[in-house]
Design an enzyme around this catalytic site. Structure first.
Site, short mmCIF file in Angstrom:
data_model
loop_
_atom_site.label_atom_id
_atom_site.label_comp_id
_atom_site.label_asym_id
_atom_site.label_seq_id
_atom_site.Cartn_x
_atom_site.Cartn_y
_atom_site.Cartn_z
CB CYS A 46 -1.08 0.12 0.92
SG CYS A 46 -0.10 0.64 2.86
CB CYS A 48 0.25 4.06 4.64
SG CYS A 48 -0.80 2.83 4.71
#
Length: 136
Positions: A46, A48
């Site tokens: 992902c 993040c």
């Protein structure tokens, strides 16, 4: 499962600074049975993880106190290892990315995805450094 060529640079983001990849339940259990402190990073594809978690983990290692052992499992790739690592992180629910600091096999600090997502890498590093200064 993600293709190896996709996750290779994401793995190297941590292994290049000293993290050991764990690919099996046995490897996770061995790592967490070691004396001293162990930082476990549950890596992820992902955004993040790329923008916040991995850079935060790397920056935190510039501190004078740091964990004795650095290990990582990759969610969505190393399923068995990730499941066992997460089992050691109970009562926290599974999330990725996440980071857990263990001391002599006991969970002493946890950063869940909601502590990582949307926060700058420097803030994540500061959180980890505080934990290192307290437990390492």
């Amino acid at each position: 499962m993600y293709p190896p060529e996709l996750v290779k640079p994401m793995r190297e983001d941590l292994t290049s600074v000293g993290f050991e990849e764990l690919h099996s339940a046995e490897a996770v259990n061995q790592a967490l049975s070691k004396k001293g402190t162990t930082l476990v990073v549950v890596n992820s594809v992902c955004g993040c993880a790329a923008a916040n978690a991995r850079p935060g983990a790397r920056i935190s290692l510039q501190n004078s106190k740091k964990p004795d052992n650095l290990v990582t499992v990759f969610a969505g790739v190393d399923r068995e290892a990730t499941d066992v690592a997460r089992a050691h992180m109970v009562p926290f629910p599974p999330s990725s990315p996440s980071m857990a600091l263990f001391k002599d096999g006991e969970l002493v600090h946890m950063l869940e995805r909601h502590h990582i997502e949307g926060r700058p890498a420097e803030m994540i590093a500061e959180n980890l450094v505080d934990a290192y200064n307290q437990h390492c």
